[in-house]
Design an enzyme around this catalytic site. Structure first.
Site, PDB file in Angstrom:
ATOM      1  N   LYS A 150       5.366  -2.368 -13.753  1.00  0.00           N
ATOM      2  CA  LYS A 150       4.295  -2.690 -14.710  1.00  0.00           C
ATOM      3  C   LYS A 150       4.739  -2.467 -16.164  1.00  0.00           C
ATOM      4  O   LYS A 150       5.767  -1.829 -16.417  1.00  0.00           O
ATOM      5  CB  LYS A 150       3.064  -1.846 -14.377  1.00  0.00           C
ATOM      6  CG  LYS A 150       2.488  -2.144 -12.981  1.00  0.00           C
ATOM      7  CD  LYS A 150       1.196  -1.366 -12.764  1.00  0.00           C
ATOM      8  CE  LYS A 150       0.595  -1.665 -11.406  1.00  0.00           C
ATOM      9  NZ  LYS A 150      -0.724  -0.983 -11.247  1.00  0.00           N
ATOM     10  N   TYR A 181      -5.886  -9.775  -9.704  1.00  0.00           N
ATOM     11  CA  TYR A 181      -6.725  -8.587  -9.496  1.00  0.00           C
ATOM     12  C   TYR A 181      -8.183  -8.933  -9.206  1.00  0.00           C
ATOM     13  O   TYR A 181      -9.057  -8.101  -9.411  1.00  0.00           O
ATOM     14  CB  TYR A 181      -6.622  -7.666 -10.714  1.00  0.00           C
ATOM     15  CG  TYR A 181      -5.289  -6.931 -10.783  1.00  0.00           C
ATOM     16  CD1 TYR A 181      -4.966  -5.952  -9.845  1.00  0.00           C
ATOM     17  CD2 TYR A 181      -4.361  -7.222 -11.769  1.00  0.00           C
ATOM     18  CE1 TYR A 181      -3.755  -5.284  -9.883  1.00  0.00           C
ATOM     19  CE2 TYR A 181      -3.134  -6.550 -11.825  1.00  0.00           C
ATOM     20  CZ  TYR A 181      -2.852  -5.580 -10.872  1.00  0.00           C
ATOM     21  OH  TYR A 181      -1.650  -4.913 -10.916  1.00  0.00           O
ATOM     22  N   ARG A 229       4.473   1.915   0.029  1.00  0.00           N
ATOM     23  CA  ARG A 229       3.349   2.709  -0.504  1.00  0.00           C
ATOM     24  C   ARG A 229       3.674   4.199  -0.481  1.00  0.00           C
ATOM     25  O   ARG A 229       3.271   4.939  -1.368  1.00  0.00           O
ATOM     26  CB  ARG A 229       2.058   2.375   0.232  1.00  0.00           C
ATOM     27  CG  ARG A 229       1.697   0.939  -0.105  1.00  0.00           C
ATOM     28  CD  ARG A 229       0.344   0.470   0.143  1.00  0.00           C
ATOM     29  NE  ARG A 229      -0.775   1.237  -0.293  1.00  0.00           N
ATOM     30  CZ  ARG A 229      -1.503   0.973  -1.372  1.00  0.00           C
ATOM     31  NH1 ARG A 229      -1.103   0.030  -2.232  1.00  0.00           N
ATOM     32  NH2 ARG A 229      -2.582   1.662  -1.637  1.00  0.00           N
ATOM     33  N   ARG A 287       5.761   6.943  -8.778  1.00  0.00           N
ATOM     34  CA  ARG A 287       4.687   7.247  -9.744  1.00  0.00           C
ATOM     35  C   ARG A 287       4.763   8.687 -10.245  1.00  0.00           C
ATOM     36  O   ARG A 287       4.500   8.952 -11.421  1.00  0.00           O
ATOM     37  CB  ARG A 287       3.323   6.928  -9.127  1.00  0.00           C
ATOM     38  CG  ARG A 287       3.071   5.418  -9.095  1.00  0.00           C
ATOM     39  CD  ARG A 287       1.837   5.085  -8.315  1.00  0.00           C
ATOM     40  NE  ARG A 287       1.453   3.684  -8.444  1.00  0.00           N
ATOM     41  CZ  ARG A 287       0.669   3.061  -7.574  1.00  0.00           C
ATOM     42  NH1 ARG A 287       0.190   3.696  -6.525  1.00  0.00           N
ATOM     43  NH2 ARG A 287       0.359   1.784  -7.758  1.00  0.00           N
ATOM     44  N   ASN A 345       0.302   3.002 -14.207  1.00  0.00           N
ATOM     45  CA  ASN A 345       0.904   3.743 -13.094  1.00  0.00           C
ATOM     46  C   ASN A 345       2.233   3.162 -12.599  1.00  0.00           C
ATOM     47  O   ASN A 345       2.582   3.296 -11.433  1.00  0.00           O
ATOM     48  CB  ASN A 345      -0.115   3.956 -11.975  1.00  0.00           C
ATOM     49  CG  ASN A 345      -0.581   2.671 -11.342  1.00  0.00           C
ATOM     50  OD1 ASN A 345      -0.197   1.593 -11.781  1.00  0.00           O
ATOM     51  ND2 ASN A 345      -1.392   2.766 -10.321  1.00  0.00           N
ATOM     52  N   HIS A 404       3.268  -1.605  -8.861  1.00  0.00           N
ATOM     53  CA  HIS A 404       2.280  -2.116  -7.908  1.00  0.00           C
ATOM     54  C   HIS A 404       2.940  -2.201  -6.545  1.00  0.00           C
ATOM     55  O   HIS A 404       4.121  -2.531  -6.452  1.00  0.00           O
ATOM     56  CB  HIS A 404       1.833  -3.527  -8.334  1.00  0.00           C
ATOM     57  CG  HIS A 404       1.040  -4.232  -7.273  1.00  0.00           C
ATOM     58  ND1 HIS A 404      -0.305  -4.034  -7.109  1.00  0.00           N
ATOM     59  CD2 HIS A 404       1.416  -5.107  -6.307  1.00  0.00           C
ATOM     60  CE1 HIS A 404      -0.734  -4.764  -6.083  1.00  0.00           C
ATOM     61  NE2 HIS A 404       0.294  -5.428  -5.581  1.00  0.00           N
ATOM     62  N   GLU A 452       0.403 -12.167  -2.181  1.00  0.00           N
ATOM     63  CA  GLU A 452       0.973 -11.799  -3.480  1.00  0.00           C
ATOM     64  C   GLU A 452       2.392 -12.355  -3.651  1.00  0.00           C
ATOM     65  O   GLU A 452       2.752 -12.788  -4.761  1.00  0.00           O
ATOM     66  CB  GLU A 452       0.948 -10.279  -3.644  1.00  0.00           C
ATOM     67  CG  GLU A 452      -0.483  -9.754  -3.769  1.00  0.00           C
ATOM     68  CD  GLU A 452      -0.613  -8.239  -3.734  1.00  0.00           C
ATOM     69  OE1 GLU A 452      -1.760  -7.753  -3.822  1.00  0.00           O
ATOM     70  OE2 GLU A 452       0.403  -7.540  -3.635  1.00  0.00           O
TER      71      GLU A 452
HETATM   72  P1  CMP Z   1      -2.784  -0.694  -8.212  1.00  0.00           P
HETATM   73  O1  CMP Z   1      -3.243   0.187  -7.109  1.00  0.00           O
HETATM   74  O2  CMP Z   1      -1.415  -1.246  -8.188  1.00  0.00           O
HETATM   75  O3  CMP Z   1      -3.818  -1.918  -8.352  1.00  0.00           O
HETATM   76  C1  CMP Z   1      -5.098  -1.687  -8.935  1.00  0.00           C
HETATM   77  C2  CMP Z   1      -4.870  -1.068 -10.264  1.00  0.00           C
HETATM   78  O4  CMP Z   1      -6.017  -0.775 -11.002  1.00  0.00           O
HETATM   79  C3  CMP Z   1      -4.211   0.292 -10.090  1.00  0.00           C
HETATM   80  O5  CMP Z   1      -2.913   0.114  -9.584  1.00  0.00           O
HETATM   81  C4  CMP Z   1      -4.313   0.833 -11.494  1.00  0.00           C
HETATM   82  O6  CMP Z   1      -3.322   0.279 -12.373  1.00  0.00           O
HETATM   83  C5  CMP Z   1      -5.669   0.273 -11.900  1.00  0.00           C
HETATM   84  N1  CMP Z   1      -6.678   1.313 -11.790  1.00  0.00           N
HETATM   85  C6  CMP Z   1      -7.105   1.928 -10.671  1.00  0.00           C
HETATM   86  N2  CMP Z   1      -8.050   2.832 -10.962  1.00  0.00           N
HETATM   87  C7  CMP Z   1      -8.228   2.797 -12.298  1.00  0.00           C
HETATM   88  C8  CMP Z   1      -9.072   3.483 -13.195  1.00  0.00           C
HETATM   89  N3  CMP Z   1      -9.937   4.397 -12.771  1.00  0.00           N
HETATM   90  N4  CMP Z   1      -8.985   3.165 -14.496  1.00  0.00           N
HETATM   91  C9  CMP Z   1      -8.133   2.220 -14.922  1.00  0.00           C
HETATM   92  N5  CMP Z   1      -7.293   1.525 -14.112  1.00  0.00           N
HETATM   93  C10 CMP Z   1      -7.350   1.812 -12.818  1.00  0.00           C
END
Ligand code: CMP
Length: 140
Positions: free
Chosen positions: A11, A51, A87, A104, A114, A117, A128
């Site tokens: 990311k 998303y 994961r 992470r 984070n 993905h 995807e």
């Molecule tokens: P990922 O699990 O790859 O895909 C969904 C994404 O949403 C997650 O990573 C984060 O980057 C984002 N995300 C999840 N929870 C939050 C949150 N509470 N606030 C902002 N971004 C979020």
């Protein structure tokens, strides 16, 4: 047997913090083969579509804005049990909760920024991979 596939993105925060190489090293050290890869910047339209499952969440627009804020690296990874093992390698969404030595835990800034993905099911992995790559862009 070559195993099955999952989809990842490095990311914008991890690209910005110069961790593309470190993250790819962790991925290949963990036994994944890279079957397709590109550096690209998502458009708002692409990020919204990618998303879409989160479109009702309060962080949706923040997520779209962040994911379009800079380049990402998209890749298809192959390994036995690829989706679940990846994961495990990336760790929990929130880096504060991610197990030590996960991607992470080492490289993510926050729950939103984070670092990586990872697809959350084999079905989503296939969707995807196809979202980002044509068959001609996938090796082997
Ligand atoms: P990922 O699990 O790859 O895909 C969904 C994404 O949403 C997650 O990573 C984060 O980057 C984002 N995300 C999840 N929870 C939050 C949150 N509470 N606030 C902002 N971004 C979020």
């Amino acid at each position: 047997m070559a195993g099955n596939r999952t989809f990842t993105m490095i990311k914008p925060d991890a690209v910005e913090s110069k961790n593309i190489g470190n993250i790819l090293q962790m991925i290949t050290d963990a036994g994944f083969s890279i079957k397709a890869m590109k550096l690209t910047q998502l458009t708002v339209e692409q990020a919204k579509k990618f998303y879409e499952v989160h479109s009702e969440r309060p962080f949706y627009m923040e997520l779209v804005e962040y994911m379009t804020s800079g380049p990402i690296v998209a890749a298809i990874l192959e390994k036995d049990n690829a989706m679940a093992d990846f994961r495990t390698l990336i760790g929990a969404t929130d880096p504060a909760e991610a197990a030590p030595n996960t991607i992470r835990a080492k490289y993510a800034e926050s729950k939103a920024k984070n670092a990586v993905h990872g697809s959350d099911s084999d079905e989503n992995a296939a969707i995807e991979c196809a979202f980002h790559f044509s068959d001609a862009e996938i090796v082997g």
